[in-house]
Design a protein around this motif. Structure first.
Motif, short mmCIF file in Angstrom:
data_model
loop_
_atom_site.label_atom_id
_atom_site.label_comp_id
_atom_site.label_asym_id
_atom_site.label_seq_id
_atom_site.Cartn_x
_atom_site.Cartn_y
_atom_site.Cartn_z
N SER A 190 -20.28 -26.69 -1.16
CA SER A 190 -21.50 -26.88 -0.37
C SER A 190 -21.14 -27.40 1.01
O SER A 190 -20.08 -28.02 1.19
CB SER A 190 -22.44 -27.86 -1.06
OG SER A 190 -22.85 -27.37 -2.32
N LEU A 191 -22.04 -27.17 1.96
CA LEU A 191 -21.82 -27.62 3.32
C LEU A 191 -23.16 -27.77 3.99
O LEU A 191 -24.09 -27.00 3.72
CB LEU A 191 -20.97 -26.58 4.07
CG LEU A 191 -20.28 -26.97 5.37
CD1 LEU A 191 -19.26 -28.09 5.12
CD2 LEU A 191 -19.59 -25.77 5.97
N ARG B 129 -29.91 -20.50 -2.34
CA ARG B 129 -28.65 -21.23 -2.11
C ARG B 129 -28.67 -22.02 -0.81
O ARG B 129 -28.01 -23.06 -0.70
CB ARG B 129 -27.48 -20.25 -2.08
CG ARG B 129 -27.24 -19.50 -3.37
CD ARG B 129 -25.94 -18.72 -3.32
NE ARG B 129 -25.95 -17.72 -2.26
CZ ARG B 129 -25.10 -17.68 -1.24
NH1 ARG B 129 -24.16 -18.60 -1.14
NH2 ARG B 129 -25.16 -16.72 -0.34
N PHE B 130 -29.41 -21.55 0.18
CA PHE B 130 -29.49 -22.22 1.47
C PHE B 130 -30.87 -22.84 1.64
O PHE B 130 -31.87 -22.27 1.20
CB PHE B 130 -29.25 -21.23 2.61
CG PHE B 130 -27.84 -20.73 2.77
CD1 PHE B 130 -26.89 -20.89 1.77
CD2 PHE B 130 -27.47 -20.10 3.95
CE1 PHE B 130 -25.60 -20.42 1.92
CE2 PHE B 130 -26.18 -19.62 4.12
CZ PHE B 130 -25.24 -19.78 3.11
N GLN C 89 -28.60 -26.54 4.83
CA GLN C 89 -27.84 -26.95 3.64
C GLN C 89 -27.44 -25.69 2.90
O GLN C 89 -28.29 -24.87 2.57
CB GLN C 89 -28.68 -27.85 2.75
CG GLN C 89 -27.98 -28.26 1.47
CD GLN C 89 -26.83 -29.21 1.71
OE1 GLN C 89 -26.98 -30.25 2.34
NE2 GLN C 89 -25.64 -28.85 1.22
N MET C 90 -26.16 -25.55 2.64
CA MET C 90 -25.64 -24.35 2.00
C MET C 90 -24.92 -24.72 0.71
O MET C 90 -24.06 -25.61 0.72
CB MET C 90 -24.68 -23.62 2.96
CG MET C 90 -25.29 -23.30 4.31
SD MET C 90 -24.20 -22.39 5.40
CE MET C 90 -22.95 -23.63 5.75
N HIS C 91 -25.29 -24.04 -0.35
CA HIS C 91 -24.65 -24.27 -1.66
C HIS C 91 -24.02 -22.98 -2.16
O HIS C 91 -24.37 -21.89 -1.70
CB HIS C 91 -25.68 -24.76 -2.67
CG HIS C 91 -26.29 -26.09 -2.37
ND1 HIS C 91 -25.54 -27.26 -2.38
CD2 HIS C 91 -27.55 -26.44 -2.05
CE1 HIS C 91 -26.33 -28.27 -2.09
NE2 HIS C 91 -27.54 -27.82 -1.87
N SER C 92 -23.13 -23.12 -3.12
CA SER C 92 -22.49 -21.96 -3.77
C SER C 92 -21.96 -20.96 -2.75
O SER C 92 -22.23 -19.76 -2.83
CB SER C 92 -23.50 -21.29 -4.71
OG SER C 92 -23.97 -22.20 -5.67
N GLU D 160 -18.44 -14.20 1.65
CA GLU D 160 -19.39 -13.44 2.47
C GLU D 160 -20.18 -14.33 3.40
O GLU D 160 -20.87 -13.84 4.29
CB GLU D 160 -20.33 -12.65 1.57
CG GLU D 160 -19.63 -11.53 0.79
CD GLU D 160 -20.61 -10.69 -0.02
OE1 GLU D 160 -20.16 -9.65 -0.54
OE2 GLU D 160 -21.79 -11.07 -0.12
N ASN D 161 -20.13 -15.63 3.19
CA ASN D 161 -20.81 -16.57 4.08
C ASN D 161 -19.94 -17.00 5.26
O ASN D 161 -20.39 -17.78 6.10
CB ASN D 161 -21.27 -17.79 3.30
CG ASN D 161 -22.20 -17.44 2.16
OD1 ASN D 161 -22.01 -17.89 1.04
ND2 ASN D 161 -23.21 -16.63 2.43
#
Length: 116
Positions: free
Chosen positions: A17-18, A67-68, A82-85, A89-90
């Motif tokens: 996550s980021l 996810r975001f 907020q970005m998860h998983s 590709e991200n």
């Protein structure tokens, strides 16, 4: 003058996550729709997420739904992503942007690299 400064990009592993942040100034932030876009190597820039001025309505590109999460702090004039998983590709440069007048204003971007 409009100023957007993104930070929080990093090299992360798949599944991590980021959270990205964008500090805004020079325009009426609390009445402006804010957006996050990204540009992956060799690709066109694409809209990832948007949020209304009051934060009540958000929109996401299909590939990041669930996810975001985009959010904002109208006291600190900051918008977050907020970005998860995360997956490879991200991987992209992520930009916040706003159109408080007839022009779209962009920050300098923050790089996100997802790699094992």
């Amino acid at each position: 003058q409009v100023r957007l400064v993104e930070f929080g990009g990093a090299l992360v592993q798949p599944g991590d996550s980021l959270r990205l942040s964008c500090a805004a100034s020079g325009f009426p932030f609390n009445t402006s729709v804010m957006r996050w876009s990204r540009q992956a190597p060799g690709n066109q820039r694409e809209l990832v997420a948007s949020i209304t001025a009051d934060g009540a309505i958000t929109h996401y590109v299909n590939s990041v739904k669930g996810r975001f999460t985009i959010s904002r702090d109208n006291v600190k004039n900051t918008v977050f992503l907020q970005m998860h998983s995360l997956t490879s590709e991200n991987t992209a440069d992520y930009y916040c942007n706003v159109r408080p007048d007839s022009t779209v204003h962009w920050g300098q971007g923050t790089p996100v690299t997802v790699s094992s």
